[in-house]
Design a protein around this motif. Structure first.
Motif, PDB file in Angstrom:
ATOM      1  N   TYR A   1       0.811  -1.218   0.000  1.00 19.18           N
ATOM      2  CA  TYR A   1       0.000   0.000   0.000  1.00 19.18           C
ATOM      3  C   TYR A   1       0.845   1.270   0.000  1.00 19.18           C
ATOM      4  O   TYR A   1       0.319   2.364  -0.228  1.00 19.18           O
ATOM      5  CB  TYR A   1      -0.975   0.002   1.176  1.00 19.18           C
ATOM      6  CG  TYR A   1      -0.359  -0.226   2.542  1.00 19.18           C
ATOM      7  CD1 TYR A   1       0.267   0.805   3.235  1.00 19.18           C
ATOM      8  CD2 TYR A   1      -0.408  -1.479   3.142  1.00 19.18           C
ATOM      9  CE1 TYR A   1       0.842   0.600   4.479  1.00 19.18           C
ATOM     10  CE2 TYR A   1       0.161  -1.700   4.400  1.00 19.18           C
ATOM     11  CZ  TYR A   1       0.778  -0.663   5.056  1.00 19.18           C
ATOM     12  OH  TYR A   1       1.345  -0.866   6.292  1.00 19.18           O
TER      13      TYR A   1
ATOM     14  N   THR B   1      -3.498   1.832  -2.884  1.00 17.89           N
ATOM     15  CA  THR B   1      -4.536   1.360  -1.968  1.00 17.89           C
ATOM     16  C   THR B   1      -4.430   2.096  -0.633  1.00 17.89           C
ATOM     17  O   THR B   1      -3.385   2.636  -0.282  1.00 17.89           O
ATOM     18  CB  THR B   1      -4.430  -0.156  -1.735  1.00 17.89           C
ATOM     19  OG1 THR B   1      -3.134  -0.454  -1.184  1.00 17.89           O
ATOM     20  CG2 THR B   1      -4.606  -0.922  -3.033  1.00 17.89           C
ATOM     21  N   THR B   2      -5.522   2.087   0.110  1.00 15.57           N
ATOM     22  CA  THR B   2      -5.563   2.794   1.393  1.00 15.57           C
ATOM     23  C   THR B   2      -4.820   2.002   2.459  1.00 15.57           C
ATOM     24  O   THR B   2      -5.063   0.803   2.632  1.00 15.57           O
ATOM     25  CB  THR B   2      -7.020   3.003   1.839  1.00 15.57           C
ATOM     26  OG1 THR B   2      -7.714   3.744   0.831  1.00 15.57           O
ATOM     27  CG2 THR B   2      -7.080   3.772   3.159  1.00 15.57           C
TER      28      THR B   2
ATOM     29  N   ARG C   1      -2.441   4.265   9.686  1.00 16.42           N
ATOM     30  CA  ARG C   1      -2.776   5.686   9.547  1.00 16.42           C
ATOM     31  C   ARG C   1      -2.839   6.380  10.905  1.00 16.42           C
ATOM     32  O   ARG C   1      -2.519   7.566  11.017  1.00 16.42           O
ATOM     33  CB  ARG C   1      -4.103   5.826   8.807  1.00 16.42           C
ATOM     34  CG  ARG C   1      -3.976   5.550   7.298  1.00 16.42           C
ATOM     35  CD  ARG C   1      -5.298   5.745   6.588  1.00 16.42           C
ATOM     36  NE  ARG C   1      -6.149   4.569   6.738  1.00 16.42           N
ATOM     37  CZ  ARG C   1      -7.461   4.599   6.927  1.00 16.42           C
ATOM     38  NH1 ARG C   1      -8.087   5.762   7.067  1.00 16.42           N
ATOM     39  NH2 ARG C   1      -8.156   3.490   7.021  1.00 16.42           N
TER      40      ARG C   1
ATOM     41  N   ASN D   1       3.065   6.982  -1.575  1.00 18.64           N
ATOM     42  CA  ASN D   1       1.801   7.663  -1.290  1.00 18.64           C
ATOM     43  C   ASN D   1       1.988   8.975  -0.543  1.00 18.64           C
ATOM     44  O   ASN D   1       1.009   9.643  -0.182  1.00 18.64           O
ATOM     45  CB  ASN D   1       0.848   6.739  -0.517  1.00 18.64           C
ATOM     46  CG  ASN D   1       1.420   6.300   0.838  1.00 18.64           C
ATOM     47  OD1 ASN D   1       2.410   6.848   1.326  1.00 18.64           O
ATOM     48  ND2 ASN D   1       0.795   5.300   1.440  1.00 18.64           N
TER      49      ASN D   1
END
Length: 338
Positions: free
Chosen positions: A11, A16-17, A23, A176
């Motif tokens: 990820y 993708t999250t 997080r 990301n």
């Protein structure tokens, strides 16, 4: 089968999250790492200098971006220019990591680390592995080195440095854009602007791709043209493998890059990707068919003790613009004069 080593979370780069837990942890990591940077910047945590120039080759992302090929090329250039370089490294993944040691070409990779052994094998310069890079740099100075090159360590702020070189992968960049563990960033992207040189690893990209590097960026291409038998013997041209199938082994941060480089030479690749820093065992190279096995040099230093006549290391050469070397050596000469 699980591969022992360092796996990069998908990820970070595939869009993708990230998992919720990752997080939630990123702001905590950002706060702690940001506080540490500020403490060093304001002098509340002490930086330690050594009496010779220090060059740090690193990145702001976790994982490999091409630091070691650049370190090898840098050391070779420095020696050719009359310097006596030494290399300081943590020696990621080595046993007894709390113990400092000298590394040479014959050192076992499990105690010296695969990248330090590779650097010693390729360059012959003094290599010191130590979790404390200040202590490593001091040991190298005492050994007669007049310039220290740190393979990784951009975030090891205790060691004062004169030149910082950031290496970034042209394909994956900063992923990301999130900080660890939700993303690959060790520090915010803005940190890269503080480095003296930004080198973009284009892999085997064309000259046109190199020309497309942005302002303030230096292109680095990686070239392969030969294969060295691990069991001894004469070097072979990669052209000798064109049109035939081979087993290709890569236990590096981004294995597809190596496989693509071989395919570009007309070689039929049966890919075998291992985790970065994988600790090889003889059974790892038993693929059930008697084909040549081509591997990166980083893998080869861990397979020398059980290699057969079918096993080859593919030397990698980092190439940068002449202007980069002029700018770097000019900076170093000014430091030496001072």
């Amino acid at each position: 089968m699980a591969r022992k080593g360092t796996q990069t979370p998908s990820y970070w780069y595939d869009g993708t999250t990230p998992p919720l837990a990752m997080r939630l942890l990123s702001p905590l990591y950002a706060a702690l790492s940001g506080l540490r940077r500020r403490l060093f910047k304001r002098g509340w945590l002490k930086r330690h200098s050594v009496p010779v120039p220090v060059i740090v080759v690193g990145n702001i992302t976790a994982g490999g971006t091409g630091k070691t090929p650049l370190t090898i090329a840098l050391v070779q250039r420095l020696r050719a220019a009359g310097w006596s370089p030494g290399v300081a490294s943590r020696g990621y993944g080595r046993e007894q990591s709390a113990q400092a040691r000298w590394v040479d070409a014959s050192t076992a990779t499990d105690i010296g680390g695969d990248e330090p052994v590779l650097i010693a094998w390729k360059t012959g310069v003094p290599v010191r592995v130590d979790a404390d890079r200040v202590a490593a740099a001091r040991a190298l100075v005492e050994a007669g080195c007049d310039v220290i090159v740190c393979d990784d360590g951009l975030q090891h702020y205790r060691l004062a440095r004169d030149i910082e070189i950031e290496v970034v992968d042209a394909q994956r960049r900063y992923g990301n854009g999130q900080l660890l563990p939700a993303g690959p960033l060790r520090e915010p992207v803005a940190r890269a602007a503080e480095c003296d040189f930004r080198v973009v690893n284009l892999g085997a990209a064309s000259a046109e791709a190199a020309a497309a590097c942005g302002f303030g960026q230096w292109s680095m291409t990686l070239q392969i043209d030969s294969a060295q038998p691990l069991a001894g013997g004469r070097m072979r041209s990669l052209a000798a493998f064109a049109g035939q199938r081979v087993h290709a082994v890569a236990g590096i941060a981004h294995p597809p890059r190596f496989f693509e480089m071989l395919r570009a030479r007309g070689i039929g690749v049966v890919p075998h990707a291992f985790a970065d820093h994988h600790a090889y065992q003889p059974q790892d190279l038993r693929f059930g068919s008697q084909l040549p096995v081509l591997m990166t040099e980083k893998d080869a230093v861990k397979c020398r003790s059980f290699a057969s006549d079918w096993h080859y290391a593919v030397p990698l050469q980092a190439e940068l613009p002449a202007a980069f070397w002029v700018a770097l050596t000019d900076r170093l000469e000014k430091l030496r004069a001072r």
